[in-house]
Scaffold this motif. Structure first.
Motif, PDB file in Angstrom:
ATOM      1  N   ALA A 181      11.869   4.351 -14.062  1.00 43.38           N
ATOM      2  CA  ALA A 181      11.142   4.372 -12.958  1.00 43.38           C
ATOM      3  C   ALA A 181      10.463   3.194 -12.409  1.00 43.38           C
ATOM      4  CB  ALA A 181      10.116   5.767 -12.945  1.00 43.38           C
ATOM      5  N   LYS A 182      10.434   2.796 -11.202  1.00 45.25           N
ATOM      6  CA  LYS A 182       9.721   1.835 -10.648  1.00 45.25           C
ATOM      7  C   LYS A 182       9.111   1.926  -9.289  1.00 45.25           C
ATOM      8  CE  LYS A 182      13.797  -0.270  -8.770  1.00 45.25           C
ATOM      9  NZ  LYS A 182      14.392  -1.776  -8.544  1.00 45.25           N
ATOM     10  N   LEU A 183       7.911   1.105  -8.947  1.00 46.60           N
ATOM     11  CA  LEU A 183       7.327   1.257  -7.702  1.00 46.60           C
ATOM     12  C   LEU A 183       8.233   0.200  -6.740  1.00 46.60           C
ATOM     13  CD1 LEU A 183       3.616   1.017  -8.772  1.00 46.60           C
ATOM     14  CD2 LEU A 183       5.027   3.203  -8.332  1.00 46.60           C
ATOM     15  N   VAL A 184       8.370   0.710  -5.438  1.00 45.51           N
ATOM     16  CA  VAL A 184       8.931   0.149  -4.508  1.00 45.51           C
ATOM     17  C   VAL A 184       8.020   0.350  -3.208  1.00 45.51           C
ATOM     18  CG1 VAL A 184      11.142   0.194  -5.215  1.00 45.51           C
ATOM     19  CG2 VAL A 184      10.532   1.969  -3.655  1.00 45.51           C
ATOM     20  N   SER A 185       8.045  -0.673  -2.177  1.00 47.22           N
ATOM     21  CA  SER A 185       7.564  -0.354  -0.880  1.00 47.22           C
ATOM     22  C   SER A 185       8.251   0.551  -0.027  1.00 47.22           C
ATOM     23  CB  SER A 185       7.006  -1.726  -0.214  1.00 47.22           C
ATOM     24  OG  SER A 185       8.279  -2.373  -0.161  1.00 47.22           O
ATOM     25  N   SER A 186       7.794   1.687   0.214  1.00 45.80           N
ATOM     26  CA  SER A 186       8.529   2.797   0.938  1.00 45.80           C
ATOM     27  C   SER A 186       8.729   2.293   2.293  1.00 45.80           C
ATOM     28  CB  SER A 186       7.845   3.962   0.843  1.00 45.80           C
ATOM     29  OG  SER A 186       6.558   3.841   1.581  1.00 45.80           O
ATOM     30  N   CYS A 187       8.133   1.141   3.059  1.00 45.77           N
ATOM     31  CA  CYS A 187       8.275   1.088   4.156  1.00 45.77           C
ATOM     32  C   CYS A 187       9.466   0.011   4.399  1.00 45.77           C
ATOM     33  CB  CYS A 187       7.001   0.255   4.815  1.00 45.77           C
ATOM     34  SG  CYS A 187       6.818  -1.429   4.117  1.00 45.77           S
ATOM     35  N   GLU A 217      21.661   7.673  -1.160  1.00 46.20           N
ATOM     36  CA  GLU A 217      22.072   9.288  -1.822  1.00 46.20           C
ATOM     37  C   GLU A 217      21.746   9.634  -3.163  1.00 46.20           C
ATOM     38  OE1 GLU A 217      24.092  11.360   0.170  1.00 46.20           O
ATOM     39  OE2 GLU A 217      24.081  12.585  -1.371  1.00 46.20           O
ATOM     40  N   GLY A 218      21.281  10.522  -3.428  1.00 48.60           N
ATOM     41  CA  GLY A 218      20.985  10.930  -4.661  1.00 48.60           C
ATOM     42  C   GLY A 218      19.747  10.272  -5.310  1.00 48.60           C
ATOM     43  N   LEU A 219      18.831   9.386  -4.754  1.00 51.25           N
ATOM     44  CA  LEU A 219      17.920   8.777  -4.909  1.00 51.25           C
ATOM     45  C   LEU A 219      16.839   9.827  -5.439  1.00 51.25           C
ATOM     46  CD1 LEU A 219      16.876   5.760  -5.335  1.00 51.25           C
ATOM     47  CD2 LEU A 219      15.675   6.000  -3.284  1.00 51.25           C
ATOM     48  N   VAL A 220      15.937   9.708  -6.486  1.00 51.87           N
ATOM     49  CA  VAL A 220      14.676  10.362  -6.973  1.00 51.87           C
ATOM     50  C   VAL A 220      13.352   9.723  -6.530  1.00 51.87           C
ATOM     51  CG1 VAL A 220      13.508  11.598  -8.818  1.00 51.87           C
ATOM     52  CG2 VAL A 220      16.131  11.387  -8.785  1.00 51.87           C
ATOM     53  N   VAL A 221      12.746  10.329  -5.716  1.00 52.13           N
ATOM     54  CA  VAL A 221      11.533   9.742  -5.280  1.00 52.13           C
ATOM     55  C   VAL A 221      10.264  10.538  -5.508  1.00 52.13           C
ATOM     56  CG1 VAL A 221      10.416   8.865  -3.167  1.00 52.13           C
ATOM     57  CG2 VAL A 221      12.874   8.733  -3.339  1.00 52.13           C
ATOM     58  N   HIS A 222       9.378   9.988  -6.002  1.00 51.47           N
ATOM     59  CA  HIS A 222       7.861  10.651  -5.973  1.00 51.47           C
ATOM     60  C   HIS A 222       6.892  10.024  -5.312  1.00 51.47           C
ATOM     61  CE1 HIS A 222       9.014  13.827  -9.011  1.00 51.47           C
ATOM     62  NE2 HIS A 222       9.886  13.026  -9.497  1.00 51.47           N
ATOM     63  N   THR A 223       6.105  10.739  -4.650  1.00 52.11           N
ATOM     64  CA  THR A 223       5.229   9.852  -3.664  1.00 52.11           C
ATOM     65  C   THR A 223       3.837   9.751  -4.000  1.00 52.11           C
ATOM     66  OG1 THR A 223       4.900  11.816  -2.348  1.00 52.11           O
ATOM     67  CG2 THR A 223       6.662  10.506  -1.488  1.00 52.11           C
ATOM     68  N   LEU A 236       0.774  -1.325  -0.125  1.00 50.23           N
ATOM     69  CA  LEU A 236       0.041   0.147  -0.075  1.00 50.23           C
ATOM     70  C   LEU A 236       0.772   1.230  -0.148  1.00 50.23           C
ATOM     71  CD1 LEU A 236      -3.069   0.448   0.000  1.00 50.23           C
ATOM     72  CD2 LEU A 236      -2.968   0.554   2.469  1.00 50.23           C
ATOM     73  N   CYS A 237       2.036   1.224   0.355  1.00 51.40           N
ATOM     74  CA  CYS A 237       2.871   2.175   0.642  1.00 51.40           C
ATOM     75  C   CYS A 237       3.764   2.533  -0.636  1.00 51.40           C
ATOM     76  CB  CYS A 237       4.005   2.131   1.946  1.00 51.40           C
ATOM     77  SG  CYS A 237       5.008   0.693   1.995  1.00 51.40           S
ATOM     78  N   VAL A 238       3.518   2.115  -1.490  1.00 49.68           N
ATOM     79  CA  VAL A 238       4.544   2.377  -2.861  1.00 49.68           C
ATOM     80  C   VAL A 238       4.688   3.786  -2.937  1.00 49.68           C
ATOM     81  CG1 VAL A 238       4.071  -0.120  -4.046  1.00 49.68           C
ATOM     82  CG2 VAL A 238       2.356   1.856  -4.438  1.00 49.68           C
ATOM     83  N   VAL A 239       5.807   3.904  -3.557  1.00 49.69           N
ATOM     84  CA  VAL A 239       6.292   5.136  -4.110  1.00 49.69           C
ATOM     85  C   VAL A 239       7.202   4.831  -5.125  1.00 49.69           C
ATOM     86  CG1 VAL A 239       6.199   6.209  -1.828  1.00 49.69           C
ATOM     87  CG2 VAL A 239       8.313   5.248  -2.720  1.00 49.69           C
ATOM     88  N   GLU A 240       7.198   5.930  -6.256  1.00 48.22           N
ATOM     89  CA  GLU A 240       7.920   5.636  -7.243  1.00 48.22           C
ATOM     90  C   GLU A 240       9.442   6.107  -7.251  1.00 48.22           C
ATOM     91  OE1 GLU A 240       5.473   6.628 -10.776  1.00 48.22           O
ATOM     92  OE2 GLU A 240       7.106   6.435 -12.346  1.00 48.22           O
ATOM     93  N   ILE A 241      10.422   5.139  -7.650  1.00 44.94           N
ATOM     94  CA  ILE A 241      11.727   5.933  -7.550  1.00 44.94           C
ATOM     95  C   ILE A 241      12.368   5.932  -8.958  1.00 44.94           C
ATOM     96  CG2 ILE A 241      12.250   5.154  -5.167  1.00 44.94           C
ATOM     97  CD1 ILE A 241      13.912   2.902  -6.129  1.00 44.94           C
ATOM     98  N   GLY A 242      13.591   6.679  -9.180  1.00 43.56           N
ATOM     99  CA  GLY A 242      14.220   6.613 -10.376  1.00 43.56           C
ATOM    100  C   GLY A 242      13.364   7.548 -11.418  1.00 43.56           C
ATOM    101  N   GLU A 243      13.901   7.665 -12.490  1.00 42.78           N
ATOM    102  CA  GLU A 243      13.149   8.662 -13.270  1.00 42.78           C
ATOM    103  C   GLU A 243      12.900   7.846 -14.933  1.00 42.78           C
ATOM    104  OE1 GLU A 243      14.928  13.006 -12.629  1.00 42.78           O
ATOM    105  OE2 GLU A 243      16.351  11.228 -12.568  1.00 42.78           O
ATOM    106  N   GLY A 244      12.258   8.710 -15.700  1.00 39.95           N
ATOM    107  CA  GLY A 244      11.760   8.194 -17.223  1.00 39.95           C
ATOM    108  C   GLY A 244      11.621   6.393 -17.095  1.00 39.95           C
TER     109      GLY A 244
END
Ligand code: SF4
Ligand code: SF4
Ligand code: SF4
Ligand code: FES
Ligand code: FES
Lengths: 154, 227
Positions: free
Chosen positions: B58-64, B70-76, B47-55
């Motif tokens: 980019a993939k969905l990971v469980s944020s918990c 370092e330098g990770l791009v995260v969109h919630t 349920l807690c998925v966020v998107e990491i990476g770009e273009g």
């Protein structure tokens, strides 16, 4: 069946009571008793130091383990895709009818346990039925009776 | 200090934090179900998925469970995240429509339709009870048994466990154990009653004046929506 503490202990000691050998220990117990008796599981939990609920978790996760006493002969009917389309379910039904038990159960006289499996990796000779490790190729409803007879008095 | 980019902003985080810790620290709301403070992260409900990476990568990971990098791009809150989240809520809602916690999640995160038939099961396999029993009560009385569609929670041999302290903690944390409160739609599979009320101040003054700024979520001064 009587579960003897020293017999189980011997099997556990064979694997040095190691946690990482849990599956191997359970396999040995299953080979000895043809199923995993409750007392044996409790003993394994104590001697190996794994909480009982985790031993049960492993024992129920794998189809190879059984918590119920099993019959003298184990009949496994393949219901994998290939065997399924060639009539696996009908063959299973025939076994259920003739043995008078549902899949997963053991006959009252303790002679047969009926089980299913999803593909044995020999689809070319399907539908496959395995009894006590012996493969019966290209089975059909008509062959079920003969297979049962073959093992009945063994 | 670990720097990463959260919804376009450069933020500083601490080593050992998860993406969920980070988002919550910066005030972003991310729904969770299997996660619970005080229990090890488990990553089971997604349920807690966020998107990491770009273009395209980019993939969905469980944020918990995902540690800060370092330098990770995260969109919630991307389209993809919101769709995945709603789908998870909808699926869990069909499993256990009587769960207040899941009904609340549905109302809060905009799930207003239910396309799957209700199954009225007593468990959504979040594993909270098991971790509670093991990690906080030090009892290890219950656990998952079997697998696939046969998977269930139980005690060894399904009898009263000698390890159980009868503390009730497992039930206390279970999202499927607390029955939902009966709103106007109590009989339907999707409640959404919360969406049909609004704080009284909104009508009277034309704006939210609650000093707690919780838009009526506390439920003390709400009325049925007029419009
Ligand atoms: S009315 Fe109650 S059960 Fe329904 S969404 Fe609101 S808080 Fe949850
Ligand atoms: S009541 Fe028993 S099973 Fe539940 S958390 Fe407490 S010790 Fe564990
Ligand atoms: S019984 Fe409740 S807490 Fe335990 S896994 Fe199921 S839904 Fe979660
Ligand atoms: S499907 Fe039966 S052996 Fe493969
Ligand atoms: S809260 Fe992260 S997967 Fe369940």
């Amino acid at each position: 069946m009587d579960v003897q503490t020293d017999r189980v202990n011997a099997l556990i000691r064979k694997h040095k009571s190691e946690k990482k050998a849990l599956i191997a220990i359970l396999q040995d117990i299953q080979a000895e008793y043809s199923y995993l008796p409750k007392e044996a599981l409790q003993q394994v939990s104590r001697s190996v130091g794994v909480p009982l609920i985790d031993v049960i978790g492993v024992a129920t996760f794998y189809r190879a383990f059984s918590l119920k006493p099993r019959g003298k002969h184990v009949v496994t009917v393949c219901l994998g895709t290939a065997c399924h389309v060639r009539g696996g379910p009908k063959i299973l039904e025939e076994f259920e009818r003739r043995l008078g038990v549902a899949s997963g159960d053991t006959t009252e006289d303790g002679k047969f346990t009926l089980e299913t499996v999803a593909c044995l990796g020999c689809c070319a000779i399907g539908p496959v039925v395995v009894v006590d490790g012996e493969y019966h190729a290209q089975t059909s409803i008509r062959k079920v009776e003969a297979i049962i007879k073959q093992y009945l008095n063994k | 200090m670990i720097a990463l980019k959260l919804n376009g902003l450069e933020v500083q985080t601490e080593k050992g934090w998860t993406l969920l810790d980070t988002a919550r620290f910066f005030g972003l709301e991310i729904p969770t179900l299997c996660h619970m403070d005080g229990l090890t992260p488990w990553g089971g409900c997604r349920l807690c998925v966020v998107e990491i990476g770009e273009g395209p990568r980019a993939k969905l990971v469980s944020s918990c469970t995902y540690p800060v990098e370092e330098g990770l791009v995260v969109h919630t809150d991307t389209k993809r995240v919101i769709a995945a989240r709603r789908m998870m809520i909808e699926l869990m809602l069909s499993t256990a429509p009587m769960s207040k916690e899941i009904q609340d999640l549905a109302s809060r995160f905009g799930v207003t339709r239910q396309r799957f038939p209700p199954r009225n099961e007593e468990c959504v396999y979040c594993g909270r009870c098991i971790r509670m029993c093991d990690e906080q009560m030090d009892a290890r009385a219950i656990g998952f048994q079997y697998r696939g569609y046969k998977k269930k929670i139980g005690t060894p041999f399904d009898i009263r466990s000698e390890e159980c302290r009868l503390c009730g903690a497992c039930m206390y944390v279970c999202p499927a154990c607390a029955a939902r409160c009966g709103g106007p739609n109590a009989d339907t599979d999707i409640c959404n009653a919360c969406l049909q009320v609004e704080p009284t101040c909104l009508e009277k003054y034309g704006e939210l004046t609650c000093w707690m700024y919780d838009a009526g979520r506390c439920g003390t001064c709400v009325q049925e929506k007029k419009s």
